[in-house]
Design an enzyme around this catalytic site. Structure first.
Site, mmCIF file in Angstrom:
data_model
loop_
_atom_site.group_PDB
_atom_site.id
_atom_site.type_symbol
_atom_site.label_atom_id
_atom_site.label_comp_id
_atom_site.label_asym_id
_atom_site.label_seq_id
_atom_site.Cartn_x
_atom_site.Cartn_y
_atom_site.Cartn_z
ATOM 1 N N HIS A 1 187.693 76.307 3.656
ATOM 2 C CA HIS A 1 186.306 76.421 3.190
ATOM 3 C C HIS A 1 185.916 77.884 2.977
ATOM 4 O O HIS A 1 185.946 78.684 3.914
ATOM 5 C CB HIS A 1 185.388 75.786 4.233
ATOM 6 N N ASP B 1 182.683 79.360 -3.993
ATOM 7 C CA ASP B 1 181.369 79.141 -4.589
ATOM 8 C C ASP B 1 181.170 80.139 -5.718
ATOM 9 O O ASP B 1 181.514 81.317 -5.580
ATOM 10 C CB ASP B 1 180.269 79.344 -3.545
ATOM 11 N N HIS C 1 178.505 82.499 -1.704
ATOM 12 C CA HIS C 1 177.868 81.240 -1.344
ATOM 13 C C HIS C 1 176.355 81.264 -1.538
ATOM 14 O O HIS C 1 175.783 80.369 -2.158
ATOM 15 C CB HIS C 1 178.171 80.878 0.111
ATOM 16 N N GLU D 1 183.324 75.305 -6.404
ATOM 17 C CA GLU D 1 181.970 74.763 -6.401
ATOM 18 C C GLU D 1 181.040 75.584 -7.280
ATOM 19 O O GLU D 1 180.928 76.799 -7.122
ATOM 20 C CB GLU D 1 181.395 74.717 -4.986
#
Length: 298
Positions: free
Chosen positions: A41, A70, A83, A151
């Protein structure tokens, strides 16, 4: 549609009993033979500053094949890996640009963001780490022979970011057949954004972050290959309901869950027959899943 709804209900009930061994499920649906895929992650963010190249390298050092990141956009249109929609938490932006509050990513140029220290907040050994551009990030993932779960963060702030992201991926060689077939997934909390990615590049595997009602899964199955819920919202029956559908590429829809950082939770969600587990501490999760597989034969 009625028959499909019946199939969902039946499968959801049976899913609690975990009919299929995990090893068989993974082999049939693109996962590891010894359990769910483990995804680092924001890179291995439990051990290195999140979303930096150092975190990518740490994941590689741990032997983790998949990393998650991200993507946001700067004022001058550069895609960067971060992020939050502001720079305060993970950089020294307040010191470098004290008069630029609230320090939103979209208010800074790429050159300005490149000046920031994105590592010291995590530890002195990472002082001087930078916020990478998406190009720099995917190039490092490629260099490490890793795979990417990308993402699109806050797409409502960045109209057109789907097309721009796909352009960077194409320019860096990430939309060829080998990458699209097994090394790339694009996800978002925005269903509209996921749908847009699918429409622009149907070959790309996609994921929706969230836990939509089972009644809405037929609609999601038209444009997303995965439903990726927080582990706190996940159950065995919900995972089985997702698995009862085929996504836009004609394969069983998958479930990647997040953010699991301890062994007990990893074992719990692995027993739900999830396809992937996203973790800040992917080595901890990987070991817990392997122990579960070894002890159960699943």
């Amino acid at each position: 549609m009625h028959a499909r709804a019946v199939a969902v209900t039946t499968t959801a009930l049976l899913g609690v009993a975990l009919l299929a061994p995990l090893s068989h499920a993974r082999a049939a649906h693109g996962g590891d033979a010894d359990g769910p895929l483990v995804v680092a992650h924001r890179g291995a963010s439990g051990y290195a500053p999140e979303n930096t190249l150092a975190a990518v390298d740490k994941a590689a050092e741990l032997g983790v094949r998949w990393v998650e990141n991200d993507v946001q956009r700067t004022r001058d249109g550069e895609l960067v890996v971060l992020h939050d929609d502001n720079l305060r938490r993970t950089t020294d932006v307040e010191e470098v640009f004290p008069d630029r509050a609230p320090w939103k990513v979209q208010d800074f140029t790429a050159a300005e963001i490149a000046r920031l220290d994105a590592g010291s907040w995590f530890g002195a050994e990472y002082a001087g780490a930078r916020v990478p551009t998406l190009k720099q990030y995917v190039d490092r993932v490629e260099h490490n022979h890793q795979k990417l779960l990308l993402e699109l963060k806050n797409p409502q702030l960045y109209p057109g970011i789907e097309r721009e992201t796909l352009k960077v991926l194409a320019n860096e060689g990430w939309l060829d057949r080998p990458h699209v077939a097994g090394r790339l997934i694009v996800q978002s909390f925005s269903a509209d954004s996921v749908r847009t990615v699918h429409e622009l590049k149907p070959a790309v595997k996609t994921g929706f972050l969230g836990t939509p009602p089972v009644s809405e899964l037929p609609e999601y199955a038209k444009f997303t290959d995965q439903i990726n819920p927080s582990y706190g919202t996940l159950s065995a029956s919900y995972a089985a309901s997702v698995h009862a559908f085929k996504g836009p590429h004609g394969r069983r829809m998958e479930v990647f869950t997040w953010t699991v950082n301890d062994a007990d939770t990893a074992r719990k969600v692995a027993a739900y027959d999830v396809d992937g587990i996203i973790s800040n501490r992917p080595d901890v999760v990987r070991e817990a899943v392997r122990e579960t597989v070894d002890s159960t034969g699943r």
